[in-house]
Design a protein around this motif. Structure first.
Motif, PDB file in Angstrom:
ATOM      1  N   ASP A  17       0.825  -1.162   0.096  1.00 18.44           N
ATOM      2  CA  ASP A  17       0.012  -0.092   0.124  1.00 18.44           C
ATOM      3  C   ASP A  17       0.899   1.383   0.034  1.00 18.44           C
ATOM      4  O   ASP A  17       0.312   2.335  -0.302  1.00 18.44           O
ATOM      5  CB  ASP A  17      -1.029   0.034   1.155  1.00 18.44           C
ATOM      6  N   LYS A  18       2.105   1.121   0.098  1.00 15.30           N
ATOM      7  CA  LYS A  18       3.199   2.085   0.266  1.00 15.30           C
ATOM      8  C   LYS A  18       3.827   2.286  -1.233  1.00 15.30           C
ATOM      9  O   LYS A  18       4.468   1.188  -1.543  1.00 15.30           O
ATOM     10  CB  LYS A  18       4.025   2.037   1.303  1.00 15.30           C
ATOM     11  N   PRO A  19       3.866   3.467  -1.833  1.00 17.40           N
ATOM     12  CA  PRO A  19       4.492   3.601  -3.062  1.00 17.40           C
ATOM     13  C   PRO A  19       5.876   3.325  -3.150  1.00 17.40           C
ATOM     14  O   PRO A  19       6.461   2.660  -4.085  1.00 17.40           O
ATOM     15  CB  PRO A  19       4.243   5.112  -3.361  1.00 17.40           C
ATOM     16  N   ALA A  20       6.584   3.637  -2.152  1.00 17.53           N
ATOM     17  CA  ALA A  20       8.140   3.300  -2.157  1.00 17.53           C
ATOM     18  C   ALA A  20       8.182   1.639  -2.266  1.00 17.53           C
ATOM     19  O   ALA A  20       9.342   1.263  -2.695  1.00 17.53           O
ATOM     20  CB  ALA A  20       8.815   3.871  -1.038  1.00 17.53           C
ATOM     21  N   ARG A  21       7.502   0.923  -1.507  1.00 20.51           N
ATOM     22  CA  ARG A  21       7.726  -0.600  -1.539  1.00 20.51           C
ATOM     23  C   ARG A  21       7.256  -1.114  -2.920  1.00 20.51           C
ATOM     24  O   ARG A  21       7.840  -1.928  -3.081  1.00 20.51           O
ATOM     25  CB  ARG A  21       6.839  -1.232  -0.391  1.00 20.51           C
ATOM     26  N   ARG A  22       6.329  -0.454  -3.439  1.00 19.01           N
ATOM     27  CA  ARG A  22       5.636  -0.858  -4.912  1.00 19.01           C
ATOM     28  C   ARG A  22       6.744  -0.789  -5.636  1.00 19.01           C
ATOM     29  O   ARG A  22       7.335  -1.725  -6.363  1.00 19.01           O
ATOM     30  CB  ARG A  22       4.390  -0.039  -5.161  1.00 19.01           C
ATOM     31  N   ARG A  23       7.580   0.284  -5.597  1.00 15.28           N
ATOM     32  CA  ARG A  23       8.722   0.740  -6.279  1.00 15.28           C
ATOM     33  C   ARG A  23       9.852  -0.313  -6.342  1.00 15.28           C
ATOM     34  O   ARG A  23      10.606  -0.825  -7.083  1.00 15.28           O
ATOM     35  CB  ARG A  23       9.098   2.059  -6.351  1.00 15.28           C
ATOM     36  N   GLU A  24       9.897  -0.462  -4.920  1.00 13.22           N
ATOM     37  CA  GLU A  24      11.219  -1.450  -4.490  1.00 13.22           C
ATOM     38  C   GLU A  24      10.827  -2.927  -4.979  1.00 13.22           C
ATOM     39  O   GLU A  24      11.827  -3.655  -5.536  1.00 13.22           O
ATOM     40  CB  GLU A  24      11.324  -1.225  -3.243  1.00 13.22           C
ATOM     41  N   LEU A  25       9.950  -3.295  -4.779  1.00 15.71           N
ATOM     42  CA  LEU A  25       9.490  -4.843  -5.338  1.00 15.71           C
ATOM     43  C   LEU A  25       8.945  -4.948  -6.683  1.00 15.71           C
ATOM     44  O   LEU A  25       8.901  -6.170  -6.969  1.00 15.71           O
ATOM     45  CB  LEU A  25       8.430  -5.351  -4.080  1.00 15.71           C
ATOM     46  N   GLY A  26       8.703  -3.909  -7.052  1.00 12.84           N
ATOM     47  CA  GLY A  26       8.308  -3.849  -8.680  1.00 12.84           C
ATOM     48  C   GLY A  26       6.907  -4.534  -8.561  1.00 12.84           C
ATOM     49  O   GLY A  26       6.461  -5.157  -9.797  1.00 12.84           O
ATOM     50  N   LEU A  27       6.166  -4.496  -7.531  1.00 12.10           N
ATOM     51  CA  LEU A  27       4.690  -5.138  -7.691  1.00 12.10           C
ATOM     52  C   LEU A  27       3.435  -4.147  -7.353  1.00 12.10           C
ATOM     53  O   LEU A  27       3.918  -3.425  -6.669  1.00 12.10           O
ATOM     54  CB  LEU A  27       4.790  -6.357  -6.719  1.00 12.10           C
ATOM     55  N   PHE A  28       2.359  -4.441  -7.768  1.00 12.09           N
ATOM     56  CA  PHE A  28       1.242  -3.477  -7.173  1.00 12.09           C
ATOM     57  C   PHE A  28      -0.013  -4.613  -7.158  1.00 12.09           C
ATOM     58  O   PHE A  28      -0.017  -5.829  -7.697  1.00 12.09           O
ATOM     59  CB  PHE A  28       0.973  -2.539  -8.219  1.00 12.09           C
ATOM     60  N   LEU A  29      -0.966  -4.222  -6.481  1.00 11.67           N
ATOM     61  CA  LEU A  29      -2.099  -5.082  -6.095  1.00 11.67           C
ATOM     62  C   LEU A  29      -3.330  -4.714  -7.126  1.00 11.67           C
ATOM     63  O   LEU A  29      -3.501  -3.893  -7.500  1.00 11.67           O
ATOM     64  CB  LEU A  29      -2.660  -4.762  -4.519  1.00 11.67           C
ATOM     65  N   VAL A  30      -4.098  -6.040  -7.404  1.00  7.31           N
ATOM     66  CA  VAL A  30      -5.055  -5.923  -8.224  1.00  7.31           C
ATOM     67  C   VAL A  30      -6.302  -6.648  -7.619  1.00  7.31           C
ATOM     68  O   VAL A  30      -5.864  -7.834  -7.035  1.00  7.31           O
ATOM     69  CB  VAL A  30      -4.899  -6.483  -9.514  1.00  7.31           C
TER      70      VAL A  30
END
Length: 249
Positions: A17-30
């Motif tokens: 849910d955090k933008p920095a972690r999405r960028r770090e992991l290269g993943l996002f939720l659907v």
């Protein structure tokens, strides 16, 4: 295969849910079956499907890792008010170079996730080729993805650090209530960037200084303004109407 709540992967995914972690992991939720269907047909590969077996059964032939989790775990991961029984994790994959597109919508500091998602949906429906975000909310945030109704998987979307990343030579067009030119009299150039400002502040000074043309949406007396995504929809579909060949008969 089941996933436990003590898994290191699970603890990482809870932070998406955090933008920095999405960028770090290269993943996002659907979230939800319909968005999962769009994701499986779209640009960003589905890597993991987490599901509550009492509510959803994934197709084992998708190529994604399918992981059964408890209803409680899924509710923790879900950003929606009511979890629909499945949350997928997609790999955020870079789109082809922005320079190739000639019809681009620029979201300038748009901070409302619902509005940005609606803008994506509208831009795709009207035939725009790409969406570029300058500041504002992350285009891969869960609420943006949900509000896009699947458009995020099909419309090229970019995060810009500066306006210099836009293709050279494309005129920047904006809406202004002070413009003397009605939208319905506007002569669209072959290529363009349509700038859409934030809900609270409109276009930033940086973008305003780059505008090469402005027009206004004629409205009834007493009406001051429209929602940013609604205004963009009116403009984009007027562009689409004007570019359609006229019927002869």
């Amino acid at each position: 295969m089941q996933l436990g709540k003590n898994s290191a992967r699970w603890k990482q995914w809870l932070q998406l849910d955090k933008p920095a972690r999405r960028r770090e992991l290269g993943l996002f939720l659907v979230e939800g079956p319909k968005l999962l269907e769009e994701a499986l047909r779209g640009h960003h590969p589905v890597r993991h499907i987490l599901y509550d077996s009492s509510r959803f059964r994934p197709d084992p032939n998708t190529g994604a890792e399918c992981l059964e989790v408890s209803a409680e775990m899924l509710a923790r991961l879900s950003d929606a008010e009511t979890c629909q029984g499945v949350v997928a994790l997609c790999q955020a994959t870079v789109w082809p170079a922005l320079q190739q597109w000639r019809h681009i919508v620029l979201a300038d500091g748009m901070s409302d996730p619902g509005n940005l998602g609606s803008l994506m949906r509208t831009a795709r429906a009207a035939g725009a080729q790409a969406l570029a975000c300058l500041g504002g909310v992350d285009p891969l945030a869960p609420k943006v993805v949900r509000s896009s109704a699947g458009a995020v998987f099909h419309l090229p979307c970019y995060r810009l650090e500066s306006l210099a990343e836009l293709p050279e030579g494309l005129p920047c067009i904006g809406l202004s209530p002070r413009s003397a030119l009605s939208l319905y009299q506007f002569n669209w150039p072959e290529g363009w960037v349509l700038a859409v400002g934030s809900e609270a502040h409109g276009l930033s000074p940086e973008v305003s200084s780059r505008l090469q043309a402005t027009c206004t949406i004629p409205m009834a007396d007493g009406c001051e303004s429209l929602n940013a995504s609604v205004s963009a929809a009116i403009v984009l579909f007027e562009w689409r109407r004007q570019r359609q060949p006229r019927a002869h008969g």
